[in-house]
Design a protein around this motif. Structure first.
Motif, PDB file in Angstrom:
ATOM      1  N   LEU A 185       0.836  -1.199   0.000  1.00 27.15           N
ATOM      2  CA  LEU A 185       0.000   0.000   0.000  1.00 27.15           C
ATOM      3  C   LEU A 185       0.875   1.256   0.000  1.00 27.15           C
ATOM      4  CD1 LEU A 185      -2.967   1.027   0.355  1.00 27.15           C
ATOM      5  CD2 LEU A 185      -2.511   1.041   2.803  1.00 27.15           C
ATOM      6  N   LEU A 186       1.884   1.283   0.859  1.00 26.97           N
ATOM      7  CA  LEU A 186       2.776   2.444   0.932  1.00 26.97           C
ATOM      8  C   LEU A 186       3.578   2.595  -0.355  1.00 26.97           C
ATOM      9  CD1 LEU A 186       4.080   1.985   4.586  1.00 26.97           C
ATOM     10  CD2 LEU A 186       2.371   3.615   3.785  1.00 26.97           C
ATOM     11  N   PHE A 187       4.036   1.472  -0.888  1.00 34.41           N
ATOM     12  CA  PHE A 187       4.808   1.506  -2.126  1.00 34.41           C
ATOM     13  C   PHE A 187       3.972   2.068  -3.272  1.00 34.41           C
ATOM     14  CE2 PHE A 187       6.223  -0.582  -6.078  1.00 34.41           C
ATOM     15  CZ  PHE A 187       7.540  -0.153  -6.116  1.00 34.41           C
ATOM     16  N   ARG A 188       2.718   1.617  -3.366  1.00 35.53           N
ATOM     17  CA  ARG A 188       1.849   2.091  -4.450  1.00 35.53           C
ATOM     18  C   ARG A 188       1.519   3.568  -4.293  1.00 35.53           C
ATOM     19  NH1 ARG A 188      -4.079  -0.458  -6.116  1.00 35.53           N
ATOM     20  NH2 ARG A 188      -4.595   1.123  -7.657  1.00 35.53           N
ATOM     21  N   ALA A 189       1.313   4.017  -3.046  1.00 37.37           N
ATOM     22  CA  ALA A 189       0.997   5.427  -2.802  1.00 37.37           C
ATOM     23  C   ALA A 189       2.148   6.329  -3.247  1.00 37.37           C
ATOM     24  CB  ALA A 189       0.692   5.649  -1.326  1.00 37.37           C
ATOM     25  N   VAL A 190       3.374   5.921  -2.942  1.00 38.20           N
ATOM     26  CA  VAL A 190       4.541   6.711  -3.366  1.00 38.20           C
ATOM     27  C   VAL A 190       4.664   6.682  -4.881  1.00 38.20           C
ATOM     28  CG1 VAL A 190       7.055   6.859  -3.254  1.00 38.20           C
ATOM     29  CG2 VAL A 190       5.744   6.353  -1.183  1.00 38.20           C
ATOM     30  N   LYS A 191       4.449   5.509  -5.474  1.00 39.53           N
ATOM     31  CA  LYS A 191       4.574   5.374  -6.926  1.00 39.53           C
ATOM     32  C   LYS A 191       3.564   6.248  -7.661  1.00 39.53           C
ATOM     33  CE  LYS A 191       4.517   1.854 -10.587  1.00 39.53           C
ATOM     34  NZ  LYS A 191       4.301   0.410 -10.881  1.00 39.53           N
ATOM     35  N   GLU A 192       2.331   6.346  -7.136  1.00 38.87           N
ATOM     36  CA  GLU A 192       1.286   7.135  -7.778  1.00 38.87           C
ATOM     37  C   GLU A 192       1.272   8.588  -7.307  1.00 38.87           C
ATOM     38  OE1 GLU A 192      -2.541   5.349  -7.844  1.00 38.87           O
ATOM     39  OE2 GLU A 192      -1.800   3.363  -8.387  1.00 38.87           O
ATOM     40  N   LYS A 193       2.277   8.964  -6.496  1.00 43.24           N
ATOM     41  CA  LYS A 193       2.434  10.345  -6.018  1.00 43.24           C
ATOM     42  C   LYS A 193       1.212  10.812  -5.239  1.00 43.24           C
ATOM     43  CE  LYS A 193       5.628  11.568  -9.725  1.00 43.24           C
ATOM     44  NZ  LYS A 193       5.922  12.465 -10.873  1.00 43.24           N
ATOM     45  N   ALA A 194       0.720   9.950  -4.373  1.00 43.39           N
ATOM     46  CA  ALA A 194      -0.402  10.316  -3.512  1.00 43.39           C
ATOM     47  C   ALA A 194       0.100  11.186  -2.364  1.00 43.39           C
ATOM     48  CB  ALA A 194      -1.082   9.065  -2.964  1.00 43.39           C
ATOM     49  N   SER A 195      -0.708  12.160  -1.970  1.00 44.69           N
ATOM     50  CA  SER A 195      -0.330  13.014  -0.843  1.00 44.69           C
ATOM     51  C   SER A 195      -0.896  12.476   0.466  1.00 44.69           C
ATOM     52  CB  SER A 195      -0.823  14.439  -1.069  1.00 44.69           C
ATOM     53  OG  SER A 195      -2.238  14.475  -1.193  1.00 44.69           O
ATOM     54  N   ASP A 196      -1.985  11.699   0.392  1.00 47.80           N
ATOM     55  CA  ASP A 196      -2.609  11.157   1.595  1.00 47.80           C
ATOM     56  C   ASP A 196      -3.138   9.751   1.322  1.00 47.80           C
ATOM     57  OD1 ASP A 196      -3.092  13.713   3.564  1.00 47.80           O
ATOM     58  OD2 ASP A 196      -3.301  14.293   1.463  1.00 47.80           O
ATOM     59  N   VAL A 207     -12.544   0.737   3.296  1.00 48.64           N
ATOM     60  CA  VAL A 207     -12.119   1.312   2.023  1.00 48.64           C
ATOM     61  C   VAL A 207     -10.764   1.986   2.188  1.00 48.64           C
ATOM     62  CG1 VAL A 207     -12.691   2.943   0.186  1.00 48.64           C
ATOM     63  CG2 VAL A 207     -14.516   1.720   1.360  1.00 48.64           C
ATOM     64  N   VAL A 208      -9.895   1.782   1.205  1.00 47.25           N
ATOM     65  CA  VAL A 208      -8.623   2.500   1.152  1.00 47.25           C
ATOM     66  C   VAL A 208      -8.688   3.498  -0.003  1.00 47.25           C
ATOM     67  CG1 VAL A 208      -6.134   2.329   0.769  1.00 47.25           C
ATOM     68  CG2 VAL A 208      -7.302   0.589   2.119  1.00 47.25           C
ATOM     69  N   ARG A 209      -8.415   4.759   0.294  1.00 40.42           N
ATOM     70  CA  ARG A 209      -8.463   5.800  -0.734  1.00 40.42           C
ATOM     71  C   ARG A 209      -7.155   6.581  -0.744  1.00 40.42           C
ATOM     72  NH1 ARG A 209     -13.782   9.350  -0.612  1.00 40.42           N
ATOM     73  NH2 ARG A 209     -13.338   9.662   1.594  1.00 40.42           N
ATOM     74  N   PHE A 210      -6.738   7.007  -1.939  1.00 39.50           N
ATOM     75  CA  PHE A 210      -5.560   7.862  -2.104  1.00 39.50           C
ATOM     76  C   PHE A 210      -6.025   9.246  -2.540  1.00 39.50           C
ATOM     77  CE2 PHE A 210      -2.389   4.265  -3.447  1.00 39.50           C
ATOM     78  CZ  PHE A 210      -2.450   3.765  -2.164  1.00 39.50           C
ATOM     79  N   ARG A 211      -5.371  10.276  -2.023  1.00 39.49           N
ATOM     80  CA  ARG A 211      -5.590  11.626  -2.543  1.00 39.49           C
ATOM     81  C   ARG A 211      -4.454  11.939  -3.513  1.00 39.49           C
ATOM     82  NH1 ARG A 211      -8.785  15.760  -1.135  1.00 39.49           N
ATOM     83  NH2 ARG A 211      -9.298  14.891   0.922  1.00 39.49           N
ATOM     84  N   ILE A 212      -4.809  12.087  -4.777  1.00 39.66           N
ATOM     85  CA  ILE A 212      -3.834  12.355  -5.825  1.00 39.66           C
ATOM     86  C   ILE A 212      -4.215  13.664  -6.511  1.00 39.66           C
ATOM     87  CG2 ILE A 212      -2.768  11.503  -7.955  1.00 39.66           C
ATOM     88  CD1 ILE A 212      -3.549   8.666  -7.045  1.00 39.66           C
ATOM     89  N   ASP A 213      -3.304  14.629  -6.527  1.00 34.23           N
ATOM     90  CA  ASP A 213      -3.569  15.955  -7.097  1.00 34.23           C
ATOM     91  C   ASP A 213      -4.819  16.573  -6.490  1.00 34.23           C
ATOM     92  OD1 ASP A 213      -1.333  15.898  -8.702  1.00 34.23           O
ATOM     93  OD2 ASP A 213      -2.385  15.084 -10.434  1.00 34.23           O
ATOM     94  N   GLY A 214      -5.006  16.368  -5.190  1.00 28.86           N
ATOM     95  CA  GLY A 214      -6.099  17.003  -4.487  1.00 28.86           C
ATOM     96  C   GLY A 214      -7.425  16.275  -4.549  1.00 28.86           C
ATOM     97  N   ILE A 215      -7.526  15.172  -5.301  1.00 32.94           N
ATOM     98  CA  ILE A 215      -8.777  14.447  -5.468  1.00 32.94           C
ATOM     99  C   ILE A 215      -8.646  13.054  -4.851  1.00 32.94           C
ATOM    100  CG2 ILE A 215     -10.504  13.625  -7.119  1.00 32.94           C
ATOM    101  CD1 ILE A 215     -10.193  16.640  -7.104  1.00 32.94           C
ATOM    102  N   LEU A 216      -9.681  12.623  -4.109  1.00 33.29           N
ATOM    103  CA  LEU A 216      -9.665  11.293  -3.504  1.00 33.29           C
ATOM    104  C   LEU A 216     -10.156  10.241  -4.490  1.00 33.29           C
ATOM    105  CD1 LEU A 216     -10.993  11.937   0.116  1.00 33.29           C
ATOM    106  CD2 LEU A 216      -8.800  10.916  -0.475  1.00 33.29           C
ATOM    107  N   PHE A 217      -9.428   9.117  -4.558  1.00 31.60           N
ATOM    108  CA  PHE A 217      -9.791   8.006  -5.434  1.00 31.60           C
ATOM    109  C   PHE A 217      -9.885   6.722  -4.606  1.00 31.60           C
ATOM    110  CE2 PHE A 217      -7.590  11.018  -8.192  1.00 31.60           C
ATOM    111  CZ  PHE A 217      -8.429  11.079  -9.300  1.00 31.60           C
ATOM    112  N   ASP A 218     -10.944   5.942  -4.833  1.00 29.24           N
ATOM    113  CA  ASP A 218     -11.024   4.612  -4.221  1.00 29.24           C
ATOM    114  C   ASP A 218      -9.959   3.714  -4.836  1.00 29.24           C
ATOM    115  OD1 ASP A 218     -13.089   5.435  -2.716  1.00 29.24           O
ATOM    116  OD2 ASP A 218     -14.627   4.194  -3.649  1.00 29.24           O
ATOM    117  N   ILE A 219      -9.188   3.040  -3.989  1.00 27.34           N
ATOM    118  CA  ILE A 219      -8.127   2.160  -4.486  1.00 27.34           C
ATOM    119  C   ILE A 219      -8.559   0.698  -4.383  1.00 27.34           C
ATOM    120  CG2 ILE A 219      -5.728   1.460  -4.229  1.00 27.34           C
ATOM    121  CD1 ILE A 219      -6.184   4.306  -5.303  1.00 27.34           C
TER     122      ILE A 219
END
Length: 562
Positions: A185-196, A207-219
């Protein structure tokens, strides 16, 4: 075709307006009337009835409820989840001579051909509603993720994490897979440049969600049974008390991923269905950007240089959380950093380390607050002071006194626009005459997403969009207004990165007079605009017309100017 039916079909099937028009005018082989005429004679209570009737007219099977538990995870193993979601397509059942595939748009022939080639069998499409199909896609891929397949492929050298001790009360055969799952999970978040990273528990799932470029996405959705093990693993990594689940906790996880130093701030909050975890990722190996790279206009860059050239006074940067205030301050400090000045900062936390600058980390537990750090700074012979945030009266008074005694002070404040900084400081308790004499200028900023250069397409704005933006059709024709599309380069998002839109309000004599009179933010803003200040909406318009961002981004991040 009525607008209501058109909107209902577009939303529930993903059919384009052109495809809808073709379907609507298509004449059945059995009778002479078109499908549109046949449907127009009936009334429908909901989208389900409408799509079901449309399928009857087309001779296609319709599935009301999807038994996602019956779908094998092996069927989707070779199909990326992004492709499945983008094309609204999901293999349902493999038979000897055919594969039954769920679709929301039966006219997406290209996707059906792709699966025919992949499986080497005839494809039979079955139509279902787009919302139900998306939920089924998430659940089927969730099963695939729950099997933790592919996690062993992660290079141990790329994820440098020391295995902690999982809660002994919940220890069991799933411990090792959970550790791999969190690392992945941490590896993927860094790879996709997630901020949160958001880990959110609910009654029957999580649910696990990433915030990428200010927008939350369901992962993905891990199995509910792994909830306690996942939260315990992450809390162990942050050195938090895994036995305490009734109170909020804050921690920090330093780690190295793919050669990058990542600092993670963890916050846990107890909810009705378990602990909710949010991790904010900060890449400490990022280089500090120059002001020219952030998106400031040429005119505002000149004004900022003038403010930074002053030897005393306060320059404020305002904006909501996550609007890039700290990045702007670091760029200003980098511009000022030289051997002939002494620069000190007090921050919470220290996000970027800069050689040649004394940076102090706030620690409220031992009494080291912004105010306490600022008081000690005045005995350190500083020329320039940066305060992470002005939060209370004591910090604001110390900042003002520091500026009046010959120091240049940079700080941030939470306000909606530049003019709102002055009423905010007065509300905190600072004296208006001190505010008016100490503050040099206020930068207020927002972040908007930048269009992907590989897939953005020209956009012909509607009359409503033109009226909202206040531009003519002729201006739109000669501009480069674009829209987001989505491609492999941007993970089908249509955007890559973000840029600033901002307004800069220098404090002139007429602005000082209004501050002394305790006038409201709107009055101050009107005067600033009369003095030539470019507002958020105007600066964002420049970037829309240049094809840098979209009208939707501008409208969602700004409001009509007064």
């Amino acid at each position: 075709m009525s607008v209501e039916i058109q909107n209902l079909l577009q939303k529930s099937t993903g059919l384009s307006p052109e495809q809808l028009k073709t379907l609507w005018n298509n004449t059945s082989m059995i009778r002479s009337e078109s499908i549109g005429d046949a449907l127009s004679k009936k009334t429908f209570q909901n989208a389900e009835e409408l799509v079901s009737e449309l399928c009857k007219e087309l001779g296609l099977d319709f599935m009301k409820d999807i038994p996602y538990n019956d779908i094998s995870a092996d069927l989707v193993r070779e199909i990326p989840i992004n492709y499945s979601k983008q094309n609204s397509i999901l293999p349902f059942k493999e038979e000897s001579d055919q594969v039954i595939v769920l679709v929301s748009n039966p006219l997406n022939i290209k996707a059906l051909d792709d699966l025919r080639v992949l499986f080497g069998k005839r494809i039979k499409p079955v139509v279902t509603l787009a919302g139900k199909l998306l939920d089924a896609i998430n659940r089927v891929y969730e099963k695939s993720t729950a099997n933790l397949s592919g996690l062993d492929e992660i290079d141990e050298e790329e994820v440098d994490l020391e295995d902690g001790i999982v809660d002994l009360l919940e220890a069991g055969e799933d411990d090792a897979p959970v550790i791999k799952l969190v690392n992945s999970l941490l590896f993927r978040a860094v790879k996709e440049k997630a901020s949160d990273i958001h880990i959110e528990p609910y009654e029957k799932d999580m649910v696990v969600r990433f915030r990428i470029d200010g927008i939350l996405f369901d992962i993905f959705k891990p199995p509910k049974k792994l909830q306690n093990a996942i939260s315990s693993r992450i809390k162990v990594m942050a050195n938090l008390n895994i036995a305490e689940k009734r109170l909020p906790q804050d921690g920090r996880i330093p780690l190295k991923v793919g050669g990058k130093d990542i600092d993670i701030r963890l916050s846990t909050v107890p909810t009705a269905h378990g602990e909710r975890l949010v991790m904010r990722l900060q890449d400490r190996s990022n280089v500090i950007l120059e002001l020219e790279q952030l998106g400031f206009s040429e005119g505002n860059l000149t004004k900022i240089d003038d403010l930074l050239a002053r030897t005393y006074g306060i320059m404020l940067v305002t904006g909501p959380t996550g609007s890039g205030k700290s990045t702007t301050l670091y760029a200003c400090l980098s511009r000022l950093n030289s051997t002939d000045v002494n620069i000190l900062t007090v921050e919470d936390p220290v996000e970027q380390r800069i050689h040649g600058i004394g940076q102090v980390q706030v620690n409220a537990k031992i009494g080291l607050t912004f105010a306490a750090g600022l008081r000690s700074f005045l005995r350190q012979d500083p020329d320039i002071i940066m305060i992470g945030e002005i939060r209370d009266l004591e910090t604001s008074e110390l900042a003002i006194n520091s500026s009046l005694t010959g120091h240049l002070v940079l700080s941030t404040l939470h306000t909606n626009d530049a003019a709102g900084a002055f009423p905010r400081l007065i509300d905190i308790g600072a004296e208006p005459f001190l505010i008016a004499t100490s503050i040099l200028g206020v930068i207020s900023q927002r972040l908007v997403r930048v269009l992907c250069p590989h897939c953005k397409a020209p956009h012909d704005p509607s009359d409503f969009e033109l009226n909202t933006l206040g531009i003519t059709r002729q201006q739109a024709t000669v501009a480069q207004i674009s829209k987001a599309v989505g491609c492999n380069q941007c993970n089908q998002k249509g955007y890559v990165g973000r840029t600033l839109i901002q307004e800069l309000l220098p404090v002139t004599d007429d602005i000082r007079s209004l501050i002394m009179q305790k006038r409201d933010g709107n009055t101050i803003k009107k005067q600033a605009v009369a003095n030539g200040m470019v507002t958020f909406r105007e600066h964002g318009m420049q970037k829309v017309l240049a094809g840098i961002t979209t009208i939707e981004e501008l409208l969602s991040n700004t409001q009509l100017d007064i």
